[in-house]
Design a protein around this motif. Structure first.
Motif, PDB file in Angstrom:
ATOM      1  N   THR A 325       0.834  -1.207   0.000  1.00  0.00           N
ATOM      2  CA  THR A 325       0.000   0.000   0.000  1.00  0.00           C
ATOM      3  C   THR A 325       0.870   1.259   0.000  1.00  0.00           C
ATOM      4  OG1 THR A 325      -0.230  -0.099   2.411  1.00  0.00           O
ATOM      5  CG2 THR A 325      -1.961  -1.118   1.098  1.00  0.00           C
ATOM      6  N   ALA A 326       2.031   1.216   0.651  1.00  0.00           N
ATOM      7  CA  ALA A 326       2.936   2.365   0.622  1.00  0.00           C
ATOM      8  C   ALA A 326       3.379   2.662  -0.805  1.00  0.00           C
ATOM      9  CB  ALA A 326       4.150   2.114   1.520  1.00  0.00           C
ATOM     10  N   ALA A 327       3.706   1.619  -1.549  1.00  0.00           N
ATOM     11  CA  ALA A 327       4.078   1.816  -2.947  1.00  0.00           C
ATOM     12  C   ALA A 327       2.893   2.324  -3.753  1.00  0.00           C
ATOM     13  CB  ALA A 327       4.597   0.501  -3.537  1.00  0.00           C
ATOM     14  N   ALA A 328       1.698   1.815  -3.447  1.00  0.00           N
ATOM     15  CA  ALA A 328       0.506   2.235  -4.182  1.00  0.00           C
ATOM     16  C   ALA A 328       0.214   3.715  -3.972  1.00  0.00           C
ATOM     17  CB  ALA A 328      -0.696   1.391  -3.762  1.00  0.00           C
ATOM     18  N   TYR A 329       0.341   4.191  -2.726  1.00  0.00           N
ATOM     19  CA  TYR A 329       0.098   5.615  -2.471  1.00  0.00           C
ATOM     20  C   TYR A 329       1.056   6.485  -3.274  1.00  0.00           C
ATOM     21  CZ  TYR A 329      -2.360   3.885   1.710  1.00  0.00           C
ATOM     22  OH  TYR A 329      -3.191   3.218   2.572  1.00  0.00           O
ATOM     23  N   ASP A 330       2.312   6.063  -3.366  1.00  0.00           N
ATOM     24  CA  ASP A 330       3.289   6.863  -4.107  1.00  0.00           C
ATOM     25  C   ASP A 330       2.947   6.893  -5.592  1.00  0.00           C
ATOM     26  OD1 ASP A 330       5.628   8.480  -3.758  1.00  0.00           O
ATOM     27  OD2 ASP A 330       6.739   6.980  -4.893  1.00  0.00           O
ATOM     28  N   HIS A 331       2.490   5.759  -6.125  1.00  0.00           N
ATOM     29  CA  HIS A 331       2.040   5.737  -7.521  1.00  0.00           C
ATOM     30  C   HIS A 331       0.810   6.611  -7.712  1.00  0.00           C
ATOM     31  CE1 HIS A 331       4.830   2.857  -9.193  1.00  0.00           C
ATOM     32  NE2 HIS A 331       4.554   1.981  -8.246  1.00  0.00           N
ATOM     33  N   LEU A 332      -0.123   6.554  -6.750  1.00  0.00           N
ATOM     34  CA  LEU A 332      -1.332   7.361  -6.854  1.00  0.00           C
ATOM     35  C   LEU A 332      -0.978   8.850  -6.852  1.00  0.00           C
ATOM     36  CD1 LEU A 332      -4.422   7.462  -6.944  1.00  0.00           C
ATOM     37  CD2 LEU A 332      -4.437   7.289  -4.437  1.00  0.00           C
ATOM     38  N   ARG A 333      -0.018   9.221  -6.022  1.00  0.00           N
ATOM     39  CA  ARG A 333       0.431  10.618  -5.992  1.00  0.00           C
ATOM     40  C   ARG A 333       0.988  11.038  -7.360  1.00  0.00           C
ATOM     41  NH1 ARG A 333       5.234  12.783  -5.767  1.00  0.00           N
ATOM     42  NH2 ARG A 333       6.237  10.766  -5.358  1.00  0.00           N
ATOM     43  N   ARG A 334       1.835  10.219  -7.937  1.00  0.00           N
ATOM     44  CA  ARG A 334       2.414  10.565  -9.243  1.00  0.00           C
ATOM     45  C   ARG A 334       1.360  10.556 -10.345  1.00  0.00           C
ATOM     46  NH1 ARG A 334       6.917   7.356  -7.415  1.00  0.00           N
ATOM     47  NH2 ARG A 334       6.192   5.577  -8.637  1.00  0.00           N
ATOM     48  N   TRP A 335       0.388   9.670 -10.197  1.00  0.00           N
ATOM     49  CA  TRP A 335      -0.711   9.609 -11.171  1.00  0.00           C
ATOM     50  C   TRP A 335      -1.472  10.931 -11.171  1.00  0.00           C
ATOM     51  CZ3 TRP A 335      -4.674   4.960 -10.852  1.00  0.00           C
ATOM     52  CH2 TRP A 335      -5.235   4.748 -12.107  1.00  0.00           C
ATOM     53  N   VAL A 336      -1.722  11.445  -9.967  1.00  0.00           N
ATOM     54  CA  VAL A 336      -2.435  12.720  -9.838  1.00  0.00           C
ATOM     55  C   VAL A 336      -1.586  13.885 -10.323  1.00  0.00           C
ATOM     56  CG1 VAL A 336      -3.282  14.377  -8.140  1.00  0.00           C
ATOM     57  CG2 VAL A 336      -3.982  11.979  -7.982  1.00  0.00           C
ATOM     58  N   GLU A 337      -0.332  13.926  -9.888  1.00  0.00           N
ATOM     59  CA  GLU A 337       0.505  15.095 -10.125  1.00  0.00           C
ATOM     60  C   GLU A 337       1.093  15.144 -11.527  1.00  0.00           C
ATOM     61  OE1 GLU A 337       2.021  15.541  -5.465  1.00  0.00           O
ATOM     62  OE2 GLU A 337       3.438  14.971  -7.057  1.00  0.00           O
ATOM     63  N   ARG A 338       1.412  13.984 -12.082  1.00  0.00           N
ATOM     64  CA  ARG A 338       2.121  13.949 -13.367  1.00  0.00           C
ATOM     65  C   ARG A 338       1.359  13.239 -14.476  1.00  0.00           C
ATOM     66  NH1 ARG A 338       7.775  11.523 -10.935  1.00  0.00           N
ATOM     67  NH2 ARG A 338       7.894  12.874  -9.074  1.00  0.00           N
ATOM     68  N   GLY A 339       0.264  12.584 -14.099  1.00  0.00           N
ATOM     69  CA  GLY A 339      -0.454  11.805 -15.093  1.00  0.00           C
ATOM     70  C   GLY A 339       0.204  10.484 -15.421  1.00  0.00           C
TER      71      GLY A 339
END
Length: 449
Positions: A325-339
């Motif tokens: 889940t820690a890795a998932a949150y970081d991916h979700l952040r990049r998904w939001v911020e960078r697409g």
């Protein structure tokens, strides 16, 4: 203490009246932040039955040494007016007054803060607020903030009983008119606005606001996303649905679903899209060992004892779901911020009947995200169990005997080499963060897995 509950409530109200609110908007109109009082005084250790709010402390306050990491934990009361919604998305009430609480764990100084805040819908399945997704290691090392929101009646009612002095003024039912959590969706999103405005953040500015919820809370957030959000002004930038349901609607905000082996019960599953990603973690349990170990001393402190379970098999899988889940949150952040969309992941495998999971000769699930605790095993870890109450959610953990270990790792160093290889592959694939891979190696070398 011998004072009556009425006296306690009166003292609580008096003390709260002396606290200056950090935000006083002129109204609670849609889109505006709610009113905020706090941070409330009091910290562990304290007397939760005291007559004065400053002699109490936040329920389930974390025992983690946040100060050593440059973090603080603070609690606030948040008030406003909320609309009420049924689970089918029908509006059933407008402008109902509410007051709830939020707990904030954040960097003490802006220079430490990444600008990302995880806002968790507190889980109330056990009958009280549970910060099921708090992970101090990953939050602190990233520099994120975490906020827990008491959105539901069961949690708020328990808080009021636990400490009338601290929580007696809370109400998320409109004075008892809405007891099926009709207000919870607006309460949660308005708490998000309190984060967004900085009113509960000590002035820290959040750039990326992520909503997260586990199990029952994920189900509530599914209703919010599918049926309520289309009728509201958006608040959160992305959503993480952990060990629970996920939306079917395609919305503007990306959705990340992470499931343990326990939660995957059929081969029928939604496909990944450019706005939806689903990961399944082999061997992990809906509620595994790490969460139980963290909460046990808190339950002893705040509830007078930790629950004990008699399950049909030894409970609590040791697969560290929180690493994924820690890795998932970081991916979700990049998904939001960078697409940048997260990587896809292989699903768990099923037999032709579509409901029986495929397993190897050791009984370990096939497919899914495979961390070293499963792919370089020293024990049988599964997502399955049975027995009393919540046993079916705990998975199993059965250490292998010496003969099995000798067969799996015939040469000295074989085990550690496999741990390194498996976790290095998981890091490259994006399912595991390097710091967690290093911790896995430390545990393997120390024999604590």
């Amino acid at each position: 203490m011998s004072s009556s509950p009425w006296r306690r409530l009166g003292l609580a109200a008096a003390v709260l009246g002396l606290l200056l609110p950090t935000s006083l908007p002129a109204s609670a109109a849609p889109g505006s932040p709610p009113r905020v009082v706090g941070p409330l005084p009091g910290a562990v250790p304290g007397d939760r039955l005291a007559d004065r709010i400053e002699d109490t402390y936040p329920f389930f306050a974390t025992p983690d040494d946040l100060a050593a990491a440059g973090y603080v934990e603070e609690e606030f009361h948040v008030s406003g007016t909320a609309d009420g919604w049924s689970v089918d998305g029908t509006k059933v009430a407008t402008g109902v007054p509410y007051t709830t609480r939020v707990v904030v764990r954040r960097p003490a100084h802006a220079r430490q803060f990444t600008g990302t805040t995880l806002v968790e819908w507190q889980n109330v399945t056990a009958g009280y607020d549970l910060d099921a997704l708090w992970n101090a290691e990953s939050v602190v090392r990233a520099g994120h903030a975490w906020v827990g929101v008491s959105a539901q009646r069961v949690g708020v009612d328990q808080l009021k009983t636990w400490s009338p002095a601290r929580y007696g003024s809370l109400d998320v039912t409109g004075g008892g008119r809405f007891t099926a959590d009709e207000l919870s969706y607006d309460v949660f999103t308005q708490a998000g606005r309190a984060v967004e405005s900085g009113a509960v953040m000590g002035g820290l500015r959040t750039r990326t606001l992520l909503a997260i919820g586990a199990s029952q809370s994920a189900g509530r957030m599914t209703v919010l996303y599918d049926r309520v959000l289309p009728q509201q002004q958006p608040v959160f930038d992305g959503y993480g649905f952990i060990v629970g349901t996920a939306p079917t609607r395609v919305g503007a905000e990306p959705v990340f679903q992470v499931l343990s082996e326990t939660d995957v019960r059929t081969a029928q599953r939604p496909a990944d899209t450019d706005r939806f990603r689903r990961w399944e973690v082999a061997g992990a349990a809906h509620s595994g060992y790490q969460g139980q170990a963290y909460r046990e001393p808190i339950s002893e402190r705040d509830l007078g004892g930790a629950p004990r379970y008699e399950c049909d098999r030894p409970p609590f899988s040791r697969i560290p779901m929180h690493h994924v889940t820690a890795a998932a949150y970081d991916h979700l952040r990049r998904w939001v911020e960078r697409g940048t969309p997260p990587p896809t992941a292989r699903p768990l495998e099923f037999e032709p009947d579509g409901v029986t999971k495929k397993r190897d000769a050791l009984g370990l699930a096939l497919g899914g995200i495979r961390l070293s605790q499963l792919a370089a095993p020293r024990a049988l870890n599964t997502g399955d169990n049975s027995g009393e109450t919540f046993c079916r959610l705990f998975g199993t953990h059965v250490p292998f005997d010496a003969a099995t270990l000798a067969r799996l790792y015939p040469e000295r160093g074989d085990y550690v080499r496999q741990v390194v290889a498996v976790d290095a592959a998981a890091v490259r694939a994006g399912y595991l963060q390097p710091a967690d891979a290093r911790q896995n190696l430390t545990d393997a070398l120390g024999g604590t897995r």
